[in-house]
Motif scaffolding. Structure first.
Motif, short mmCIF file in Angstrom:
data_model
loop_
_atom_site.label_atom_id
_atom_site.label_comp_id
_atom_site.label_asym_id
_atom_site.label_seq_id
_atom_site.Cartn_x
_atom_site.Cartn_y
_atom_site.Cartn_z
N ARG A 53 2.59 7.21 -6.43
CA ARG A 53 1.86 8.11 -7.23
C ARG A 53 2.37 8.99 -7.38
O ARG A 53 2.66 10.05 -7.99
CB ARG A 53 0.59 7.62 -6.44
CG ARG A 53 -0.34 6.36 -7.36
CD ARG A 53 -1.74 6.86 -6.97
NE ARG A 53 -2.37 6.63 -5.56
CZ ARG A 53 -2.32 5.83 -4.61
NH1 ARG A 53 -2.29 4.64 -5.01
NH2 ARG A 53 -3.04 5.66 -3.22
N ARG A 112 0.91 -1.29 0.35
CA ARG A 112 -0.24 0.43 0.54
C ARG A 112 1.04 0.96 0.33
O ARG A 112 0.45 2.43 -0.67
CB ARG A 112 -1.09 0.11 1.19
CG ARG A 112 -2.15 1.44 1.28
CD ARG A 112 -2.55 1.25 2.56
NE ARG A 112 -1.91 1.89 3.51
CZ ARG A 112 -1.63 2.94 4.06
NH1 ARG A 112 -2.09 4.05 3.23
NH2 ARG A 112 -0.86 3.44 4.49
N LYS A 171 1.76 4.28 -2.82
CA LYS A 171 1.45 5.00 -2.42
C LYS A 171 2.54 6.28 -2.85
O LYS A 171 2.05 7.67 -3.26
CB LYS A 171 1.18 5.72 -1.07
CG LYS A 171 0.69 6.73 -0.79
CD LYS A 171 -0.70 6.87 0.46
CE LYS A 171 -0.91 8.18 0.71
NZ LYS A 171 -2.20 8.61 1.86
#
Ligand code: SF4
Ligand code: SF4
Length: 161
Positions: free
Chosen positions: A136, A129, A133
């Motif tokens: 991105r 996760r 993140k």
């Protein structure tokens, strides 16, 4: 599959952003002081003139330094290979983007390395996760910086019109 940028320094494709952007403090790791935003006196173009003797001259900090690939990413992706050497007005934005991207690259590198050993399912889920993140953010940050610069430029033109 999470798409990650190159997380290893590629100094040949960088505008020596660490050698101009960072503060050096005379002490155990560096043999002289240098202010952030000032090119290191040992820099010739984008290359270190004492690269082979950094330890001997007391600059072990340069040997230990690792930008995790942020330097060449800023130079190539955000500035299309241009350099503050040719256009000094680029320097503040190059340093700003380098300072923004470097922590992200460091985290991605740590997270990638953490996945090289088997982890409990909950930790692995969280690792992925966070990696996703960071990836991105990595993609968005230079684009945001470019938009910001365009806005400032348009604003300056508006005020001078
Ligand atoms: S910022 Fe990174 S890629 Fe650029 S010269 Fe420094 S270590 Fe090399
Ligand atoms: S001594 Fe060389 S590697 Fe260290 S900051 Fe100066 S130019 Fe860069």
């Amino acid at each position: 599959m999470i798409h990650l940028p190159e997380l290893t320094s590629d100094c040949a494709n960088c505008a020596a952003l660490c050698c101009v952007g960072l503060t050096l403090d005379k002490g155990a790791l560096f043999s002289f002081d240098k202010a952030a935003g000032t090119p290191c006196p040992n820099l010739r173009g984008h290359l270190c003139s004492c690269h082979e003797t950094l330890e001997e001259i007391g600059n072990r900090g340069c040997v230990l330094y690792d930008c995790a690939g942020a330097g060449q990413r800023v130079t190539q992706m955000r500035f299309n290979g241009e350099s503050w050497r040719d256009d000094p007005t680029l320097l503040p934005a190059m340093i700003r983007d380098f300072e923004q991207l470097k922590p992200l690259h460091e985290r991605m590198k740590q997270l990638r390395e953490a996945g090289q050993v088997p982890l409990p399912a909950d930790l692995e889920t969280e690792r992925q996760r966070l990696l996703s993140k960071c990836a991105r953010l990595w993609a968005d940050t230079p684009a945001l910086a470019a938009d910001y610069d365009r806005f400032l430029s348009a604003l300056a033109q508006h005020h001078t019109a």
